[in-house]
Design an enzyme around this catalytic site. Structure first.
Site, PDB file in Angstrom:
ATOM      1  N   ASP A   1     -70.029 -16.730 -19.564  1.00 38.74           N
ATOM      2  CA  ASP A   1     -69.831 -17.459 -18.302  1.00 38.74           C
ATOM      3  C   ASP A   1     -68.373 -17.497 -17.871  1.00 38.74           C
ATOM      4  O   ASP A   1     -67.928 -18.436 -17.225  1.00 38.74           O
ATOM      5  CB  ASP A   1     -70.367 -18.903 -18.396  1.00 38.74           C
ATOM      6  CG  ASP A   1     -71.785 -18.936 -18.908  1.00 38.74           C
ATOM      7  OD1 ASP A   1     -72.583 -18.105 -18.449  1.00 38.74           O
ATOM      8  OD2 ASP A   1     -72.090 -19.777 -19.775  1.00 38.74           O
TER       9      ASP A   1
ATOM     10  N   HIS B   1     -75.441 -13.658 -14.484  1.00 41.77           N
ATOM     11  CA  HIS B   1     -74.148 -13.537 -13.810  1.00 41.77           C
ATOM     12  C   HIS B   1     -74.328 -14.044 -12.395  1.00 41.77           C
ATOM     13  O   HIS B   1     -75.250 -13.635 -11.717  1.00 41.77           O
ATOM     14  CB  HIS B   1     -73.703 -12.081 -13.719  1.00 41.77           C
ATOM     15  CG  HIS B   1     -73.616 -11.406 -15.034  1.00 41.77           C
ATOM     16  ND1 HIS B   1     -72.545 -11.550 -15.866  1.00 41.77           N
ATOM     17  CD2 HIS B   1     -74.485 -10.597 -15.666  1.00 41.77           C
ATOM     18  CE1 HIS B   1     -72.759 -10.838 -16.962  1.00 41.77           C
ATOM     19  NE2 HIS B   1     -73.921 -10.254 -16.863  1.00 41.77           N
TER      20      HIS B   1
HETATM   21  P1  GDP Z   1     -70.533 -14.367 -16.156  1.00 42.25           P
HETATM   22  O1  GDP Z   1     -71.788 -14.462 -16.942  1.00 42.25           O
HETATM   23  O2  GDP Z   1     -69.328 -14.128 -17.004  1.00 42.25           O
HETATM   24  O3  GDP Z   1     -70.626 -13.407 -15.022  1.00 42.25           O
HETATM   25  O4  GDP Z   1     -70.267 -15.806 -15.525  1.00 42.25           O
HETATM   26  P2  GDP Z   1     -71.275 -16.732 -14.679  1.00 42.25           P
HETATM   27  O5  GDP Z   1     -71.624 -16.073 -13.441  1.00 42.25           O
HETATM   28  O6  GDP Z   1     -72.346 -17.261 -15.540  1.00 42.25           O
HETATM   29  O7  GDP Z   1     -70.339 -18.001 -14.429  1.00 42.25           O
HETATM   30  C1  GDP Z   1     -69.248 -17.968 -13.649  1.00 42.25           C
HETATM   31  C2  GDP Z   1     -69.381 -19.002 -12.554  1.00 42.25           C
HETATM   32  O8  GDP Z   1     -68.113 -19.246 -12.007  1.00 42.25           O
HETATM   33  C3  GDP Z   1     -70.222 -18.537 -11.378  1.00 42.25           C
HETATM   34  O9  GDP Z   1     -70.845 -19.652 -10.801  1.00 42.25           O
HETATM   35  C4  GDP Z   1     -69.199 -17.934 -10.426  1.00 42.25           C
HETATM   36  O10 GDP Z   1     -69.600 -17.942  -9.077  1.00 42.25           O
HETATM   37  C5  GDP Z   1     -68.038 -18.847 -10.647  1.00 42.25           C
HETATM   38  N1  GDP Z   1     -66.711 -18.283 -10.514  1.00 42.25           N
HETATM   39  C6  GDP Z   1     -66.243 -17.072 -10.928  1.00 42.25           C
HETATM   40  N2  GDP Z   1     -64.914 -16.988 -10.713  1.00 42.25           N
HETATM   41  C7  GDP Z   1     -64.553 -18.185 -10.164  1.00 42.25           C
HETATM   42  C8  GDP Z   1     -63.299 -18.734  -9.741  1.00 42.25           C
HETATM   43  O11 GDP Z   1     -62.246 -18.139  -9.853  1.00 42.25           O
HETATM   44  N3  GDP Z   1     -63.341 -19.992  -9.230  1.00 42.25           N
HETATM   45  C9  GDP Z   1     -64.481 -20.725  -9.116  1.00 42.25           C
HETATM   46  N4  GDP Z   1     -64.407 -21.943  -8.607  1.00 42.25           N
HETATM   47  N5  GDP Z   1     -65.654 -20.241  -9.524  1.00 42.25           N
HETATM   48  C10 GDP Z   1     -65.692 -18.994 -10.030  1.00 42.25           C
END
Ligand code: GDP
Length: 425
Positions: free
Chosen positions: A12, A40
């Site tokens: 995440d 994701h």
């Molecule tokens: P992944 O599994 O590594 O792709 O991560 P996830 O998608 O599960 O979790 C990342 C969360 O953080 C998601 O809700 C994204 O939309 C959000 N996100 C990613 N980068 C940023 C950021 O720089 N700022 C904010 N506020 N949210 C972010």
């Protein structure tokens, strides 16, 4: 050129967002491990998506999305996910599935569910997507390869063998109904017809693509600390989350992976059970960060479970970055921290009175207490800022502090969930 995009933490970290963004300049995006157990979240001009099995680069016309041999392939789930994004207006993606990928079957999901119930309070916090039984079967050599779907003789033999084993377990260990061989064969025939249009010798395809100088992204799932060898065993996932495994799970030469972009979160979050040294103990403080975190709160993309929240852990992250073989760091969710007067950063572990900066094995990790340093907050909203120099001084100091701790250059800064919320350094 091949680039891996992987996580340094517990998952995440925002790999989906970084992959979606970097895919603008990529030709091929490959999933090389895991299955539909983690999600994701991606926000782009088509809307907001939670992808589980498809690579995060599926939103472009020019990309090919690949499910590599290392993935736990749930065929109906894949078809459903493709249909769902198409329904939301995304152009029908070009998807290829490795003929060496293995099938995640309904009995894996059942086994996962039965086992979690049997372990009751001592469960591993599985998402019950069948991932652990799937990989156990793969290495026990009773898994089913995509290629085998097209050979009835092999398929029947396989079904016979695996039903014998599974049914002893289902009947005598779990007291549950046995798998019906004919039904299982029927299901496999259905899966064969569903997957046929996508099947490809992915390793040969990628070999050629690399020769032609194509830009290839390998997208990891979860992060370093969930790796079965190098993570917080046994509270880990069942396939390697490391960039090195990208070579195996995609079927390419290890030396072709030239860049490793490791995504690091500016604070910590984790789902499920397991050691988490910098977890925030004060419930109100954890709630506040959880609600402000990510995009609309830190809740699991697959399960909706509230994530456990913690401060940035330099010990775990430096280790996570090192074990990935990181060439550059992408630091995400920086914007979320704008509300804090001061920001705790865990810079060491106190294990029985001894301070260490090295990430230990799980038995010692259980004893570790966080040693914090406190950095001044910047107390403003940094979303929309495009240039590093325009970030508030305390925010830059926070980034530079983290970079020093990680010992690898932080080149990408993410200050919002959208594709364009990015600062190059
Ligand atoms: P992944 O599994 O590594 O792709 O991560 P996830 O998608 O599960 O979790 C990342 C969360 O953080 C998601 O809700 C994204 O939309 C959000 N996100 C990613 N980068 C940023 C950021 O720089 N700022 C904010 N506020 N949210 C972010």
């Amino acid at each position: 050129m091949v680039r891996a995009i992987v996580g340094a933490n517990w998952g995440d970290e925002g790999k989906g967002k970084i992959t979606d963004m970097l895919a603008a300049k990529a030709d091929i995006i490959v999933r090389f491990q895991g299955g539909s157990n983690a999600g994701h979240t991606i926000i782009n001009n088509y809307g907001k998506f939670a992808l589980h099995l498809l690579p995060s680069g599926v939103f472009y016309d020019h990309t090919t999305s690949i499910i590599g041999n290392g993935v736990a392939l749930n065929i109906p789930y894949l078809i459903k996910e493709i249909d769902e994004i198409v329904k939301k207006g995304v152009p029908r993606p070009k998807v290829l599935v490795s003929d060496r990928a293995q099938l995640l079957m309904p009995y894996h999901i059942l086994q996962d569910t039965y086992e979690e119930a049997r372990l009751a309070g001592k469960a591993y916090g599985s998402t019950k997507s069948g991932i652990a039984p799937f990989y156990s079967d793969k290495f026990a050599k009773i898994g089913i390869q995509v290629s085998e779907l097209f050979d009835d003789e092999i398929l029947e033999e396989k079904v016979e063998k695996l039903c014998t084993l599974k049914n002893i377990m289902f009947k005598h260990l779990y007291n549950m109904p046995e798998i019906d061989k004919d039904e299982l064969l029927n299901t496999l025939h259905e899966y064969r017809d569903m997957v046929e249009p996508f099947v490809c010798d992915v390793s040969a395809y990628l070999y050629k693509a690399i020769k032609e100088g194509k830009n290839i992204l390998l997208e990891g799932q979860l992060g370093s600390l969930k790796d079965p060898d190098h993570g917080i065993y046994p509270m880990v996932t069942s396939s390697s989350t490391l960039a090195a495994y990208g070579a195996i799970g995609a079927g390419i030469a290890p030396y072709e992976i030239k860049e490793i972009t490791t995504v690091v979160k500016a604070y910590s979050s984790a789902v499920g059970a397991g050691e988490f040294v910098s977890e925030i103990e004060d419930e109100a403080a954890a709630d506040e960060l959880r609600i402000r975190g990510g995009d609309g709160g830190e809740f699991g993309a697959t399960t909706g479970r509230p994530r456990r929240m913690g401060w940035f852990d330099a010990v775990a992250s430096r280790y996570g970055v090192r074990i990935q073989g990181t060439t550059e760091v992408a630091l995400t969710v920086l914007d979320v921290l704008g509300y804090l007067d001061e920001i705790p950063v865990c810079v060491g572990y106190d294990i029985n009175g001894e301070i260490t900066k090295d990430f230990p094995t799980t038995n010692k990790l259980k004893l570790a207490k966080p040693v914090y340093e406190y950095l001044p907050g910047w107390k403003c909203d940094i979303r929309g800022i495009k240039k590093y120099e325009e970030l508030p001084e305390n925010c830059r100091k926070y980034i530079e502090f983290i970079e020093k701790e990680l010992e690898v250059p932080v080149k990408l800064l993410s200050n919002g969930p959208g594709r364009d919320d990015i600062i190059y350094r």
